[in-house]
Write a protein that holds these residues in place. Structure first.
Motif, PDB file in Angstrom:
ATOM      1  N   LEU A  44      45.383  49.837  22.075  1.00  0.00           N
ATOM      2  CA  LEU A  44      45.574  49.824  20.619  1.00  0.00           C
ATOM      3  C   LEU A  44      46.428  51.000  20.159  1.00  0.00           C
ATOM      4  N   LEU A  45      46.225  52.175  20.747  1.00  0.00           N
ATOM      5  CA  LEU A  45      47.017  53.344  20.375  1.00  0.00           C
ATOM      6  C   LEU A  45      48.486  53.163  20.733  1.00  0.00           C
ATOM      7  N   VAL A  46      48.738  52.635  21.922  1.00  0.00           N
ATOM      8  CA  VAL A  46      50.133  52.411  22.344  1.00  0.00           C
ATOM      9  C   VAL A  46      50.804  51.383  21.449  1.00  0.00           C
ATOM     10  N   VAL A  47      50.098  50.300  21.135  1.00  0.00           N
ATOM     11  CA  VAL A  47      50.656  49.277  20.250  1.00  0.00           C
ATOM     12  C   VAL A  47      50.957  49.871  18.881  1.00  0.00           C
ATOM     13  N   PHE A  48      50.039  50.677  18.367  1.00  0.00           N
ATOM     14  CA  PHE A  48      50.241  51.307  17.060  1.00  0.00           C
ATOM     15  C   PHE A  48      51.476  52.192  17.054  1.00  0.00           C
ATOM     16  N   LEU A  49      51.715  52.922  18.129  1.00  0.00           N
ATOM     17  CA  LEU A  49      52.819  53.878  18.163  1.00  0.00           C
ATOM     18  C   LEU A  49      54.173  53.220  18.401  1.00  0.00           C
ATOM     19  N   ILE A  50      54.223  52.147  19.197  1.00  0.00           N
ATOM     20  CA  ILE A  50      55.527  51.579  19.551  1.00  0.00           C
ATOM     21  C   ILE A  50      55.916  50.347  18.736  1.00  0.00           C
ATOM     22  N   LEU A  51      54.945  49.715  18.066  1.00  0.00           N
ATOM     23  CA  LEU A  51      55.251  48.476  17.351  1.00  0.00           C
ATOM     24  C   LEU A  51      56.342  48.632  16.298  1.00  0.00           C
ATOM     25  N   PRO A  52      56.371  49.721  15.512  1.00  0.00           N
ATOM     26  CA  PRO A  52      57.447  49.828  14.515  1.00  0.00           C
ATOM     27  C   PRO A  52      58.837  49.921  15.122  1.00  0.00           C
ATOM     28  N   TRP A  53      58.935  50.323  16.390  1.00  0.00           N
ATOM     29  CA  TRP A  53      60.239  50.530  17.009  1.00  0.00           C
ATOM     30  C   TRP A  53      60.739  49.283  17.724  1.00  0.00           C
ATOM     31  N   ILE A  54      59.938  48.240  17.755  1.00  0.00           N
ATOM     32  CA  ILE A  54      60.345  46.984  18.388  1.00  0.00           C
ATOM     33  C   ILE A  54      61.113  46.137  17.382  1.00  0.00           C
ATOM     34  N   GLN A  55      62.224  45.563  17.827  1.00  0.00           N
ATOM     35  CA  GLN A  55      63.051  44.722  16.976  1.00  0.00           C
ATOM     36  C   GLN A  55      62.894  43.253  17.383  1.00  0.00           C
ATOM     37  N   ILE A  56      62.695  42.393  16.395  1.00  0.00           N
ATOM     38  CA  ILE A  56      62.630  40.941  16.605  1.00  0.00           C
ATOM     39  C   ILE A  56      63.590  40.288  15.627  1.00  0.00           C
ATOM     40  N   ASN A  57      64.531  39.524  16.155  1.00  0.00           N
ATOM     41  CA  ASN A  57      65.570  38.886  15.332  1.00  0.00           C
ATOM     42  C   ASN A  57      66.351  39.911  14.504  1.00  0.00           C
ATOM     43  N   GLY A  58      66.546  41.092  15.101  1.00  0.00           N
ATOM     44  CA  GLY A  58      67.322  42.116  14.426  1.00  0.00           C
ATOM     45  C   GLY A  58      66.572  42.890  13.361  1.00  0.00           C
ATOM     46  N   HIS A  59      65.259  42.668  13.241  1.00  0.00           N
ATOM     47  CA  HIS A  59      64.477  43.352  12.218  1.00  0.00           C
ATOM     48  C   HIS A  59      63.239  43.976  12.852  1.00  0.00           C
ATOM     49  N   GLN A  60      62.698  44.980  12.187  1.00  0.00           N
ATOM     50  CA  GLN A  60      61.504  45.659  12.670  1.00  0.00           C
ATOM     51  C   GLN A  60      60.371  44.661  12.844  1.00  0.00           C
ATOM     52  N   ALA A  61      59.648  44.767  13.958  1.00  0.00           N
ATOM     53  CA  ALA A  61      58.609  43.782  14.265  1.00  0.00           C
ATOM     54  C   ALA A  61      57.562  43.685  13.165  1.00  0.00           C
ATOM     55  N   LEU A  62      57.168  44.824  12.619  1.00  0.00           N
ATOM     56  CA  LEU A  62      56.186  44.828  11.542  1.00  0.00           C
ATOM     57  C   LEU A  62      56.622  45.843  10.500  1.00  0.00           C
ATOM     58  N   LEU A  63      57.044  45.357   9.360  1.00  0.00           N
ATOM     59  CA  LEU A  63      57.508  46.212   8.274  1.00  0.00           C
ATOM     60  C   LEU A  63      56.873  45.739   6.975  1.00  0.00           C
ATOM     61  N   LEU A  64      56.206  46.656   6.284  1.00  0.00           N
ATOM     62  CA  LEU A  64      55.556  46.347   5.009  1.00  0.00           C
ATOM     63  C   LEU A  64      56.177  47.249   3.938  1.00  0.00           C
ATOM     64  N   ASP A  65      57.426  46.986   3.613  1.00  0.00           N
ATOM     65  CA  ASP A  65      58.191  47.823   2.686  1.00  0.00           C
ATOM     66  C   ASP A  65      57.817  47.457   1.252  1.00  0.00           C
ATOM     67  N   ILE A  66      56.774  48.095   0.740  1.00  0.00           N
ATOM     68  CA  ILE A  66      56.278  47.782  -0.594  1.00  0.00           C
ATOM     69  C   ILE A  66      57.275  48.213  -1.664  1.00  0.00           C
ATOM     70  N   THR A  67      57.970  49.327  -1.428  1.00  0.00           N
ATOM     71  CA  THR A  67      58.917  49.842  -2.418  1.00  0.00           C
ATOM     72  C   THR A  67      60.002  48.826  -2.731  1.00  0.00           C
TER      73      THR A  67
END
Length: 471
Positions: A44-67
């Motif tokens: 879980l710790l490894v997934v938490f740390l690396i998931l934002p840096w993974i790209q899928i279809n040219g976009h961040q794997a998990l992005l919650l850009d509320i702004t």
């Protein structure tokens, strides 16, 4: 005189007679559950740390850009106008937690809750490296302040701060994006005061929660323990002590022939991160971390008794009753969860990249823009609005056409471009000679073509709309 140790009945073990907090220093434990729990925590710790840096279809794997009101979840794009989908998401989370609790009890708390994962596998591990075992930590806490204590405590909290900063920046990457985060990290705080203030607040909060507050979060703040009486039943899996085997506990006042397997070594209490005595039955403070299971199994092996005096079990098993695996609560929750997930899947599969809806504008149903003469036919106009929503991160193009060559389209732009995530309401006028109408009204087919200017996909939407005019 009895030599048995007991926790106070009238208060928590983490509170003294004056109501002040008693800091807990749970003993270290080894065993099968401990090893598996460590593996789960580190995954879980490894997934938490690396998931934002993974790209899928040219976009961040998990992005919650509320702004900017944009969300990327494993290759799928979502925007603010996807808010109705949140009903499915929140419903699935609520029902999923209820179902998990009904079947497996507090599995989430002991194995996957961030408070447990970070506190047990990161912060307490740092304490062990710097301050030593639970005995050394307890002695250090009781010792007067001196150079050694100051050095050890300073080293520990500096390590806590360094780790917390990593966790905070990883957490923020989910909400502002890794590219923006990397850029901000190269700039001074004065250039991004809001982001820096948010980072400082999150760091302070996490440092407080994982470094100091710890089990108090589970006992005081988290509502799950108070909800478990509603979520669990007699067939739910829980960590429990078997009084049929263990009682009466061994002691000088109990005849040897009547003694149970529990030797009252207090080991299960010493290793508990929330300071409870599991032998008192299911309690709100128990997070089902299984530390007491490994500790008790180790004692049972040393005294040549069967393992499992404390184990994963159910109330029915302890009372020698059969478990009801297909009980009404589980069946109903399963059906509801499948229905919610099915609805969410249907919405995702049928959602077009660009949604277009054509509807008649408010006001007069038609206008005469050119009166009829002896040489020309009366010319009419109908006003329609085209509501467009781009559900992708790509720029799209929308073109409107009709199947009747006598009907002309007047718009500010046709085709028109729509940026990723944009939502627009475009006005269209259909002009046509009165002869197009039959008995005052005629339906025409409007073709709305949507295409991507980047990846090249194209969709055609056919919609029939009525033309209005005088009868």
């Amino acid at each position: 005189m009895s030599l048995q140790r007991e926790l106070p009945i009238e208060r928590l073990a983490s509170v003294d007679e004056q109501g002040k907090r008693v800091f807990l220093y749970p003993a270290d434990v080894k065993g099968v559950y401990h090893r598996w729990r460590k593996i789960v925590h580190w995954v879980l710790l490894v997934v938490f740390l690396i998931l934002p840096w993974i790209q899928i279809n040219g976009h961040q794997a998990l992005l919650l850009d509320i702004t900017h009101r944009r969300f990327s979840i494993f290759g799928l794009a979502f925007w603010a106008h996807d808010a109705p989908m949140l009903l499915f998401v929140f419903g699935a989370v609520f029902v999923g937690i209820s179902l998990t609790s009904a079947v497996w009890g507090r599995l989430w708390c002991g194995w996957a809750c961030p408070e447990t994962v970070f506190t047990e596998s990161v912060y307490r591990q740092i304490e062990r490296w710097i301050e030593g075992s639970h005995v050394h930590r307890k002695r250090l806490a009781a010792a007067p302040w001196g150079l050694k204590k100051l050095a050890l405590r300073s080293a520990k909290w500096l390590a806590f701060l360094a780790v917390t900063l990593v966790i905070t920046h990883s957490f923020m990457a989910y909400f502002i994006g890794t590219d923006a985060l990397a850029q901000m990290m190269q700039q001074t705080p004065s250039e991004n005061p809001s982001a820096f203030g948010t980072m400082a607040f999150i760091t302070a909060t996490l440092l407080f929660a994982f470094g100091w507050f710890r089990e108090q979060f589970c006992i005081i703040v988290c509502p799950y323990g108070r909800m478990q009486s509603l979520l669990l039943d007699q067939s739910s899996l829980v960590v429990a002590y078997d009084p049929n085997r263990g009682e009466p506990r061994r002691g000088p006042e109990v005849p040897q022939a009547e003694q149970g397997d529990c030797i009252n070594c207090y080991r299960c209490v010493d290793v508990c991160p929330t300071g409870i005595d599991i032998r008192r039955g299911l309690q709100m403070e128990c997070i089902a971390c299984t530390a007491c299971v490994d500790a008790c199994d180790d004692v049972m092996r040393n005294i040549n008794r069967p393992e499992g005096l404390i184990r994963y079990t159910t109330e029915n098993e302890l009372n020698h009753k059969p478990n009801q695996h297909f009980r009404l609560r589980v069946i109903l929750l399963s059906v509801v969860l499948l229905g919610i997930l099915g609805g969410l899947g249907y919405v995702l599969l049928t959602r077009p990249p660009i949604k277009a809806t054509l509807f008649h504008a408010s006001g007069a149903p038609y206008q005469v823009i050119q009166p009829g003469t002896a040489t020309s036919e009366e010319l009419l106009s109908n006003r329609y609005n085209l509501l467009l929503s781009n559900y992708t991160f790509e720029t799209g193009e929308v073109e409107v056409s009709v199947d009747n060559p006598a009907v002309k389209i007047i718009s500010q732009s046709n085709p028109l471009q729509l940026k990723g995530g944009d939502e627009q309401n475009i006005g269209f006028f259909f002009t046509f000679p009165k002869s197009v109408l039959e008995a005052g009204r005629r339906r025409i087919t409007v073709t709305i073509k949507t295409r991507s200017l980047e990846s090249g996909w194209q969709r055609d939407l056919l919609q029939e709309v009525p033309l209005a005019g005088p009868f």
